[in-house]
Motif scaffolding. Structure first.
Motif, short mmCIF file in Angstrom:
data_model
loop_
_atom_site.label_atom_id
_atom_site.label_comp_id
_atom_site.label_asym_id
_atom_site.label_seq_id
_atom_site.Cartn_x
_atom_site.Cartn_y
_atom_site.Cartn_z
N LEU A 45 -42.80 24.93 -24.06
CA LEU A 45 -43.09 25.05 -25.53
C LEU A 45 -42.89 26.13 -26.29
O LEU A 45 -42.26 26.17 -27.43
N LYS A 68 -47.67 19.50 -20.35
CA LYS A 68 -49.17 20.33 -20.22
C LYS A 68 -49.28 20.78 -18.82
O LYS A 68 -49.18 19.93 -17.95
N ASP A 94 -49.28 15.32 -29.65
CA ASP A 94 -50.13 15.28 -28.65
C ASP A 94 -50.01 13.65 -28.40
O ASP A 94 -50.48 12.91 -29.29
N TRP A 140 -46.09 16.64 -26.65
CA TRP A 140 -46.76 17.61 -25.49
C TRP A 140 -48.05 16.74 -24.98
O TRP A 140 -48.93 16.35 -25.69
N GLN A 149 -56.11 23.34 -26.95
CA GLN A 149 -54.73 23.35 -26.84
C GLN A 149 -54.27 23.99 -28.32
O GLN A 149 -53.34 24.46 -28.57
N LEU A 176 -44.80 18.72 -33.23
CA LEU A 176 -45.34 18.72 -31.71
C LEU A 176 -46.50 17.77 -31.55
O LEU A 176 -47.52 17.71 -32.36
N VAL A 235 -42.74 17.68 -23.12
CA VAL A 235 -43.07 18.72 -22.64
C VAL A 235 -44.58 18.58 -21.90
O VAL A 235 -45.29 18.25 -22.65
#
Length: 107
Positions: A99, A93, A48, A76, A11, A46, A91
């Motif tokens: 993105l 994945k 995770d 994300w 990623q 951003l 967003v």
């Protein structure tokens, strides 16, 4: 500057490619402890949602901090958020197009 909180090398590589494509300055960190060192000059964070060390945004109150300080941020993740509400962009994945749009808009 784009601040990326992500611990997956795959990623990170993909996000780095998008940021470089837009000429965006970016920093990649693997957890929230590292992220706090870079929050001063960010245009977008951003996130995770689930990091491998269990240090996710929900457990440390990071989203509240970002909201209170009006720092633009997006989650994300491939996590299912259908039962939750957030005051930020989610967003999924691998929605690279969305993105890409966020990076273009904020960075």
């Amino acid at each position: 500057m784009l601040l990326v909180i992500e611990d997956s090398p795959t990623q990170v590589s993909m996000i780095s490619h998008l940021a470089e494509k837009h000429g965006a300055n970016f920093v990649v960190v693997q957890n929230w402890m590292q992220a706090v060192l870079h929050l001063a000059n960010v245009s977008l964070v951003l996130i995770d949602w689930v990091l491998s060390d269990g240090d996710n945004a929900e457990s440390c109150g990071a989203l509240d901090y970002l909201r209170k300080n009006e720092i633009p941020h997006a989650i994300w993740s491939d996590f299912d958020f259908s039962d939750r509400q957030f005051d930020c962009e989610i967003v999924g994945k691998p929605d690279v197009q969305r993105l890409n749009s966020l990076i273009e808009e904020y960075c």
